[in-house]
Design a protein around this motif. Structure first.
Motif, PDB file in Angstrom:
ATOM      1  N   GLY A  41       0.823  -1.194   0.000  1.00  0.00           N
ATOM      2  CA  GLY A  41       0.000   0.000   0.000  1.00  0.00           C
ATOM      3  C   GLY A  41       0.847   1.229   0.000  1.00  0.00           C
ATOM      4  N   GLY A  42       0.245   2.364   0.240  1.00  0.00           N
ATOM      5  CA  GLY A  42       0.932   3.649   0.215  1.00  0.00           C
ATOM      6  C   GLY A  42       1.928   3.797   1.345  1.00  0.00           C
ATOM      7  N   SER A  43       1.640   3.256   2.525  1.00  0.00           N
ATOM      8  CA  SER A  43       2.548   3.444   3.660  1.00  0.00           C
ATOM      9  C   SER A  43       3.841   2.668   3.454  1.00  0.00           C
ATOM     10  N   SER A  44       3.802   1.465   2.855  1.00  0.00           N
ATOM     11  CA  SER A  44       5.040   0.715   2.626  1.00  0.00           C
ATOM     12  C   SER A  44       5.891   1.427   1.577  1.00  0.00           C
ATOM     13  N   ARG A  45       5.264   2.019   0.597  1.00  0.00           N
ATOM     14  CA  ARG A  45       6.012   2.788  -0.402  1.00  0.00           C
ATOM     15  C   ARG A  45       6.675   3.988   0.279  1.00  0.00           C
ATOM     16  N   ASP A  46       5.925   4.658   1.163  1.00  0.00           N
ATOM     17  CA  ASP A  46       6.487   5.801   1.886  1.00  0.00           C
ATOM     18  C   ASP A  46       7.622   5.355   2.797  1.00  0.00           C
ATOM     19  N   ALA A  47       7.466   4.178   3.437  1.00  0.00           N
ATOM     20  CA  ALA A  47       8.528   3.674   4.315  1.00  0.00           C
ATOM     21  C   ALA A  47       9.796   3.400   3.502  1.00  0.00           C
TER      22      ALA A  47
ATOM     23  N   VAL B 144       3.654  11.344   9.967  1.00  0.00           N
ATOM     24  CA  VAL B 144       2.201  11.553   9.823  1.00  0.00           C
ATOM     25  C   VAL B 144       1.559  11.928  11.150  1.00  0.00           C
ATOM     26  N   ASN B 145       1.986  11.288  12.243  1.00  0.00           N
ATOM     27  CA  ASN B 145       1.270  11.423  13.511  1.00  0.00           C
ATOM     28  C   ASN B 145       1.761  12.544  14.414  1.00  0.00           C
ATOM     29  N   LEU B 146       2.906  13.126  14.127  1.00  0.00           N
ATOM     30  CA  LEU B 146       3.390  14.226  14.965  1.00  0.00           C
ATOM     31  C   LEU B 146       2.484  15.450  14.820  1.00  0.00           C
TER      32      LEU B 146
ATOM     33  N   ARG C 108       0.179  12.664   2.271  1.00  0.00           N
ATOM     34  CA  ARG C 108      -0.496  11.423   1.886  1.00  0.00           C
ATOM     35  C   ARG C 108      -1.002  10.663   3.106  1.00  0.00           C
ATOM     36  N   GLY C 109      -0.201  10.650   4.169  1.00  0.00           N
ATOM     37  CA  GLY C 109      -0.611   9.956   5.394  1.00  0.00           C
ATOM     38  C   GLY C 109      -1.836  10.597   6.020  1.00  0.00           C
ATOM     39  N   LYS C 110      -1.831  11.932   6.087  1.00  0.00           N
ATOM     40  CA  LYS C 110      -2.997  12.646   6.643  1.00  0.00           C
ATOM     41  C   LYS C 110      -4.229  12.395   5.776  1.00  0.00           C
ATOM     42  N   ASN C 111      -4.031  12.382   4.471  1.00  0.00           N
ATOM     43  CA  ASN C 111      -5.153  12.128   3.559  1.00  0.00           C
ATOM     44  C   ASN C 111      -5.699  10.713   3.757  1.00  0.00           C
ATOM     45  N   LYS C 112      -4.801   9.746   3.957  1.00  0.00           N
ATOM     46  CA  LYS C 112      -5.217   8.357   4.176  1.00  0.00           C
ATOM     47  C   LYS C 112      -6.046   8.246   5.455  1.00  0.00           C
TER      48      LYS C 112
ATOM     49  N   GLN D  60      -9.985   7.206   5.777  1.00  0.00           N
ATOM     50  CA  GLN D  60     -10.467   6.124   6.645  1.00  0.00           C
ATOM     51  C   GLN D  60     -11.580   6.620   7.565  1.00  0.00           C
ATOM     52  N   LYS D  61     -11.398   7.816   8.144  1.00  0.00           N
ATOM     53  CA  LYS D  61     -12.430   8.389   9.016  1.00  0.00           C
ATOM     54  C   LYS D  61     -13.716   8.649   8.235  1.00  0.00           C
ATOM     55  N   CYS D  62     -13.556   9.142   7.018  1.00  0.00           N
ATOM     56  CA  CYS D  62     -14.720   9.411   6.171  1.00  0.00           C
ATOM     57  C   CYS D  62     -15.480   8.132   5.876  1.00  0.00           C
ATOM     58  N   ARG D  63     -14.760   7.081   5.527  1.00  0.00           N
ATOM     59  CA  ARG D  63     -15.414   5.795   5.255  1.00  0.00           C
ATOM     60  C   ARG D  63     -16.114   5.261   6.500  1.00  0.00           C
TER      61      ARG D  63
END
Length: 148
Positions: A1-7, A23-25, A53-57, A61-64
């Protein structure tokens, strides 16, 4: 997914913190960390891109989740309204049956009362010449058809 690509991208660029922390700071801490890290332009852009991208993800998720909760609430309301509709339909049927019984009883009472009426000479009055009217106070009165 997107997070592994970012990692993978964060590791390849040797960013001082991982994508989860980026993303979480809180934004103040994130900006302070970027200032202390003395990153190059591409590294800074990568860190901001990972954060965006992390904030958007997370927002997606919250929207869904909110959408699924709203659907569940609407389905519960639909079930409640369906049960209420069935209850009202049953009550309506009972009221219609009770009204029919009252109309039959009124017709019987009217026929008995009108059948017992006589002229002064003792001759029965034709029932089609008179009718019974229920007054608003609950009393009965005689009326002639065409009057009224």
């Amino acid at each position: 997914g997107g997070s592994s690509r970012d990692a993978r991208r964060a590791l390849a660029s040797a960013l001082p913190i991982g994508p989860d922390a980026i993303v979480n700071l809180p934004v103040e801490d994130f900006n302070a960390l970027l200032g202390r890290a003395r990153l190059s332009g591409p590294e800074l852009a990568l860190a901001r891109d990972i954060r965006r991208r992390g904030k958007n993800k997370v927002a997606a998720q919250k929207c869904r989740r909110r959408k699924l909760e709203a659907i569940a609430r609407l389905q519960a309301e639909l079930g409640r309204l369906g049960r209420e509709r069935e209850r009202l339909l049953r009550a309506r049927g009972q009221a219609e049956r009770a009204l029919g019984a009252l109309r039959r009883d009124l017709a019987l009472v009217s026929a008995q009362v009108l059948g017992a009426l006589r002229e002064g000479t003792g001759t029965p009055l034709p029932p089609e010449c008179l009718g019974l009217r229920l007054a608003p106070d609950g009393g009965l009165s005689l009326e002639s058809p065409g009057v009224g």
